[in-house]
Each structure stands twice: as structure tokens, then as C-alpha cells.
Design a protein around this motif. Structure first.
Motif, PDB file in Angstrom:
ATOM      1  N   THR A 316       0.834  -1.204   0.000  1.00  0.00           N
ATOM      2  CA  THR A 316       0.000   0.000   0.000  1.00  0.00           C
ATOM      3  C   THR A 316       0.864   1.247   0.000  1.00  0.00           C
ATOM      4  N   VAL A 317       0.285   2.344  -0.514  1.00  0.00           N
ATOM      5  CA  VAL A 317       0.939   3.649  -0.550  1.00  0.00           C
ATOM      6  C   VAL A 317      -0.046   4.685  -0.018  1.00  0.00           C
ATOM      7  N   HIS A 318       0.412   5.504   0.914  1.00  0.00           N
ATOM      8  CA  HIS A 318      -0.410   6.593   1.448  1.00  0.00           C
ATOM      9  C   HIS A 318       0.301   7.919   1.199  1.00  0.00           C
ATOM     10  N   LEU A 319      -0.447   8.900   0.670  1.00  0.00           N
ATOM     11  CA  LEU A 319       0.032  10.261   0.508  1.00  0.00           C
ATOM     12  C   LEU A 319      -0.747  11.159   1.459  1.00  0.00           C
ATOM     13  N   ASP A 320      -0.031  11.802   2.381  1.00  0.00           N
ATOM     14  CA  ASP A 320      -0.669  12.657   3.390  1.00  0.00           C
ATOM     15  C   ASP A 320      -1.830  11.935   4.083  1.00  0.00           C
ATOM     16  N   GLY A 321      -1.573  10.654   4.406  1.00  0.00           N
ATOM     17  CA  GLY A 321      -2.546   9.873   5.146  1.00  0.00           C
ATOM     18  C   GLY A 321      -3.637   9.236   4.317  1.00  0.00           C
ATOM     19  N   GLU A 322      -3.701   9.522   3.033  1.00  0.00           N
ATOM     20  CA  GLU A 322      -4.749   8.982   2.163  1.00  0.00           C
ATOM     21  C   GLU A 322      -4.197   7.822   1.334  1.00  0.00           C
ATOM     22  N   ALA A 323      -4.876   6.673   1.397  1.00  0.00           N
ATOM     23  CA  ALA A 323      -4.470   5.535   0.581  1.00  0.00           C
ATOM     24  C   ALA A 323      -4.678   5.849  -0.891  1.00  0.00           C
ATOM     25  N   VAL A 324      -3.651   5.602  -1.704  1.00  0.00           N
ATOM     26  CA  VAL A 324      -3.743   5.905  -3.131  1.00  0.00           C
ATOM     27  C   VAL A 324      -3.295   4.706  -3.956  1.00  0.00           C
ATOM     28  N   ARG A 325      -3.882   4.581  -5.125  1.00  0.00           N
ATOM     29  CA  ARG A 325      -3.439   3.609  -6.123  1.00  0.00           C
ATOM     30  C   ARG A 325      -3.070   4.400  -7.377  1.00  0.00           C
ATOM     31  N   ILE A 326      -1.798   4.391  -7.692  1.00  0.00           N
ATOM     32  CA  ILE A 326      -1.306   5.188  -8.818  1.00  0.00           C
ATOM     33  C   ILE A 326      -1.056   4.248  -9.991  1.00  0.00           C
ATOM     34  N   GLY A 327      -1.873   4.391 -11.021  1.00  0.00           N
ATOM     35  CA  GLY A 327      -1.781   3.481 -12.153  1.00  0.00           C
ATOM     36  C   GLY A 327      -1.054   4.032 -13.360  1.00  0.00           C
ATOM     37  N   SER A 328      -0.673   5.311 -13.319  1.00  0.00           N
ATOM     38  CA  SER A 328       0.005   5.925 -14.463  1.00  0.00           C
ATOM     39  C   SER A 328       0.753   7.161 -13.997  1.00  0.00           C
ATOM     40  N   PRO A 329       1.733   7.623 -14.775  1.00  0.00           N
ATOM     41  CA  PRO A 329       2.408   8.876 -14.422  1.00  0.00           C
ATOM     42  C   PRO A 329       1.452  10.057 -14.324  1.00  0.00           C
ATOM     43  N   ALA A 330       0.426  10.092 -15.179  1.00  0.00           N
ATOM     44  CA  ALA A 330      -0.550  11.195 -15.119  1.00  0.00           C
ATOM     45  C   ALA A 330      -1.241  11.224 -13.759  1.00  0.00           C
ATOM     46  N   GLU A 331      -1.581  10.035 -13.222  1.00  0.00           N
ATOM     47  CA  GLU A 331      -2.196   9.972 -11.898  1.00  0.00           C
ATOM     48  C   GLU A 331      -1.209  10.410 -10.822  1.00  0.00           C
ATOM     49  N   ALA A 332       0.065  10.015 -10.980  1.00  0.00           N
ATOM     50  CA  ALA A 332       1.079  10.414 -10.005  1.00  0.00           C
ATOM     51  C   ALA A 332       1.230  11.927  -9.970  1.00  0.00           C
ATOM     52  N   ILE A 333       1.294  12.545 -11.146  1.00  0.00           N
ATOM     53  CA  ILE A 333       1.430  13.996 -11.232  1.00  0.00           C
ATOM     54  C   ILE A 333       0.222  14.680 -10.591  1.00  0.00           C
TER      55      ILE A 333
END
Length: 506
Positions: A316-333
Motif C-alpha cells: 500500500t501507498v499513502h500520501l498525506d494519510g490517504e491511501a492511493v493507487r497510482i496506475g500511471s504517471p498522469a495519476e502520479a502527477i
């Protein structure tokens, strides 16, 4: 190193001049190489090192000066003419035909022929097999080049140098992509060439390599020759002063560090097939977390997974406490995560575009009104980051391919800073960059952290991770072994951890 005191001169360049439109790249440069010596050529990016060697290799024609090989004046109108005179250049930039085999690349233009004029594949593959055996590589002559990693492609470039009866071999940043084991093989090859009386010109920004293998060091600055030093009689500080005109403090940064803020990125048991597994760490705002390990340890693959270039198999990955699923660079940006990639020229820049367009490329949709792009807004963004990062370019119209390595790297960093990220990942931030620009990049990374940005730095250079990091994550064979506090970790601690030995080994 060999005793070169009594060795004869095999190469002499006298008053070499080379001018490009608006730029005097070489201004009367002298250079001498003796038989059986390793002569290092050093200088900042843009000092003229590669230009001088391309003149020697017949790729550029000088506007003035003389070239002497084995005491005879030579004119080298083409690379083939240079090879016929015994000059071999191992390129910094890979120059391989991707769709051809290793053997075809190594003997390109000189394929052995049968008496009927056909390529003699048996002879070709046998010759190349013998060469590859001396390099101790794990690929064969029939392997397609496009299946090889960057490091293995560099070994193919090196193999080319062993196919000719060379008098002079130029190595231009040969270890930029090599593992420690491959570097050892390269240095052994250089030693063998020395014993055969071959003169070696060695271009590198890595001081430890220069002081390990060279006999003399010549310095270029702003296209001019600044003198030659005997390696055994000088030190890094004297070489640095000659290169950039001042001393640099390359010890660990002693800036007043801000206290880390809230956890910005939390990674738990992240895995990606066989590339890495069960990786867990936290990164706080205002902190630099360094990732250190051998090539293949999984560092870059972690960054690519976080940025959406790879799909995780677990974790799992959390950004500022929120669980995220990043499926592409566009989503990461969109989530506020940016990646400065390992290879700025292949992955970070469009070399045929200008500075402004490279910096604004990821956000071009924000500057459109109907079918039109706001050029004024683009220039405004470029000007902001040109000033902030002190990018040295004549104007925003300058093609990125014409900038030095350090300024190219600043363009890539500026591009991602303009996206206002929460997390910035920088992979090999100073690869192929001179010592002066390297110091600037290090200071920039620390300034970004001090401004509250959360930064991950991936580096193969131990001095670099020690200098810029608050904490250092040691990787070994796809696992995060341990995370060290920067103020208490030692070099021995790091070496043992990334080698899988000692108390920190998994």
C-alpha cells in the motif's frame, strides 16, 4: 599505474582550435599522451573535453592546430581514418544499432567476409565470443542489443575498442552505467592495454576513479588548456581549483536543517514481482531520504512503481494519510508526485526542443485557450525557474541538447518543480555532471527540503547520499535492509548493508 617517465610520446595535439556558431569550443588546446599511460582529461561540462576527443577521433575537423601520432603529423577527416591510425573512441553516448546483434555492432562496417563476399558468421561470432569472454559478461555475440541494459550496452561499446590494433584508446565517461564488478573488469582491461603500450585517455567526473588509475591529469576550462598535474603529486582540491577556479566543500552539508514535518509518503510492504519485495518506509515533509545500493538492488524500480510506470504486485501507498493507487504517471502527477528520471537525455528531456518548452511540457494543457498556447505564460514559467535554479542558457530559445549536463539536469528539475509537487523523487541526480554543477545540485536538493518538500534521492555514489540525505535506506537484492540516520551511519555500515553482510543483513 605504470612507470611512464621513460615512455615515448604516442600522441601530441598542438594548439587545437574548434569553433561552432557563436562558440569557441577549443581555444588553442595542447595535449600529450605517452605510451602505456592513463592520462585523465578533466574539466566542467562544456569545458571542451569531448569536443577535443571528437577532433582526435575524426568526428570533428579542427579549425586550427596539428595532430601527431607516433611522431607523424596526421589529418583525420573521418572516424575510419582515425581508426586506421590506431585511435579508438569509446563513446559517452551509446552509438549502437539497437536492432542488430552484439557481434554485428562490434564489427559494424568491418564484418569478416568469405571468399565469395558473404558475411562469415562463424568467424564473426567466434571473434566476438573471445572478446566477450575477456569482459566476463553474461550475454553472447548473437544477442540483440535492444535486449541489453544500459550497463551491458556500455560493455559492448568497450568491446569495440578491443577489436582493433589500437595505439590510443579514449574512454569518455565509461563507468557511468557500470556496476562495481564491471568497473573492476574495465580497469583490468585498461591495465592490459597499458602493458601493451597503448596510451589511454580517460575522461571522467569521478575523482576516485581518476586517482585510482591515472598517471597524469590535464585540465580544460572554458575551452582552454589549464595545465597538467602528476596524479601522485596532487589532490582533489588542487584538481577542483584548476577545473572551476575555486575550492569546493564536498563534505556532508552542514546547513541548519529544518525539523521534518508530517509524514507525507508512507509505503507498506510494497512489492513488484521479482524486482523488489516487502519494502516499507516513511518520508516526511522537509526531509531527504536517500536510497543507496548496488545496480539491480531495486532502487529505480521502487521509484518507477511509485510514479505509476510499474504496477505493484502487493503493498500500500499513502500520501498525506490517504491511501492511493497510482496506475500511471498522469495519476502520479495529479497526486503531487514527480520523478526526475535516471537518464535525463533518454527519459527526462526532448533534446530537439528549447528550454522553455521542456520546462512547460507537463502542464501545456493549463496554458491553452481554445487551440492556442499562451507563449507569454510559458516564458513566465521558464523565467521563474531559470532564475531560481540559476540555469545557464543564452535564452529560452536555446535547444536543450546544446546545454551542459548540469544545466540539462536543472531543466528536468525545473520542469517537475513547476508542477508544485508534494513529493519529488530524483534518480541519480548528478550522473555525468562535473564537480561544480554537482555541488549546485546538492545544495538545491537541500534547499528544496528546507522549503518543506519531501525528497527521495536515489544514487550509486556513497559520498552523494551521505552529503544530501537526512536518512539513508540501504537496498540489497530487492529488499530494503535498513534505514540509517545520516548523522550516525558510517561508510562501513552502508557497504555491509548493501552487500548483504553484517548485523543489518536480512
Amino acid at each position: 599505474m605504470t612507470d611512464t617517465a621513460a615512455a615515448g610520446t604516442i600522441l601530441r595535439l598542438e594548439k587545437i582550435v574548434k569553433t561552432f556558431p557563436g562558440v569557441r569550443a577549443l581555444d588553442g588546446v595542447d595535449f600529450e599522451l605517452r605510451r602505456g599511460e592513463v592520462h585523465a582529461l578533466m574539466g566542467e561540462n562544456g569545458a571542451g573535453k569531448s569536443t577535443l576527443m571528437k577532433v582526435l577521433a575524426g568526428m570533428y575537423q579542427p579549425d586550427g592546430g596539428r595532430i601527431h601520432i607516433d611522431g607523424l603529423r596526421c589529418v583525420l577527416p573521418t572516424p575510419i581514418a582515425a581508426k586506421e591510425q590506431g585511435v579508438i573512441l569509446v563513446h559517452q553516448e551509446l552509438s549502437l544499432a539497437e536492432e542488430m546483434t552484439v557481434a554485428e555492432n562490434i564489427f559494424l562496417g568491418e564484418l569478416p567476409r568469405s571468399r565469395f563476399g558473404f558475411v562469415d558468421w562463424k568467424v564473426l561470432n567466434r571473434r566476438v565470443g573471445d572478446i566477450l569472454e575477456t569482459l566476463n559478461v553474461d550475454f553472447g555475440p548473437r544477442t540483440k542489443v535492444n535486449r541489453l541494459s544500459i550497463a551491458k550496452k556500455q560493455m559492448v561499446e568497450i568491446a569495440r575498442a578491443l577489436t582493433h590494433d589500437a595505439k590510443v584508446v579514449v574512454f569518455d565517461e565509461p563507468t557511468a552505467s557500470l556496476t562495481d564488478a564491471e568497473k573492476t573488469v574495465l580497469f583490468d582491461i585498461i591495465g592490459d592495454l597499458q602493458e601493451r603500450g597503448v596510451g589511454i585517455v580517460y575522461i571522467s567526473h569521478r575523482m576516485e576513479e581518476i586517482f585510482r588509475i591515472s598517471d597524469r591529469i590535464s585540465i580544460l576550462r572554458d575551452g582552454s588548456y589549464r595545465g597538467t598535474l602528476v596524479t601522485a603529486e596532487t589532490d582533489e582540491d588542487e584538481v577542483t581549483r584548476a577545473m572551476i577556479g575555486r575550492s569546493l566543500d564536498l563534505s556532508r552539508t552542514s546547513d541548519a536543517r529544518v525539523a521534518p514535518g508530517e509524514v507525507r509518503l508512507a509505503v507498506r510492504d510494497l512489492s513488484c514481482g521479482k524486482l523488489f519485495r516487502d519494502v516499507s518506509f516513511e518520508l516526511r515533509a522537509g526531509e531527504v531520504l536517500g536510497f543507496y545500493g548496488l545496480i539491480g538492488a531495486g532502487r529505480t524500480e521502487i521509484a518507477e512503481t511509485l510514479f505509476g510506470l510499474r504496477r505493484p504486485s502487493a503493498g500500500t501507498v499513502h500520501l498525506d494519510g490517504e491511501a492511493v493507487r497510482i496506475g500511471s504517471p498522469a495519476e502520479a502527477i495529479a497526486r503531487g508526485l514527480s520523478l526526475v528520471p535516471e537518464s535525463r537525455k533518454e527519459q527526462g528531456l526532448v533534446l530537439g526542443m528549447n528550454c522553455r518548452d521542456n520546462i512547460t511540457l507537463p502542464q501545456i494543457d493549463r496554458m491553452t485557450s481554445g487551440p492556442f498556447i499562451s507563449g507569454a505564460r510559458e516564458v513566465e514559467i521558464y523565467d521563474k525557474y531559470q532564475a531560481r535554479l540559476e540555469i545557464k542558457a543564452p535564452s529560452w530559445r536555446t535547444m536543450v541538447k546544446n546545454l551542459s549536463g548540469g544545466n540539462q539536469q536543472k531543466i528536468v528539475i525545473g520542469k517537475w518543480l513547476s508542477m508544485a509537487p508534494r513529493v519529488l523523487i530524483v534518480d541519480e541526480p548528478t550522473r555525468g555532471i562535473d564537480v561544480g554543477s554537482k555541488s549546485e545540485i546538492h545544495n538545491l536538493i537541500r534547499e528544496l527540503a528546507a522549503s518543506g518538500l519531501a525528497v527521495i534521492v536515489i544514487s550509486s555514489e556513497m559520498p552523494e547520499v551521505l552529503r544530501v540525505s537526512d536518512r539513508i535506506a540501504a537496498m540489497h537484492e530487492g529488499r530494503l535492509v535498513t534505514v540509517f540516520e545520516r548523522d550516525v551511519v558510517t561508510e562501513d555500515d552502508l557497504i555491509q548493508a548493501i552487500s548483504g553482510i553484517g548485523e543489518h543483513a536480512a
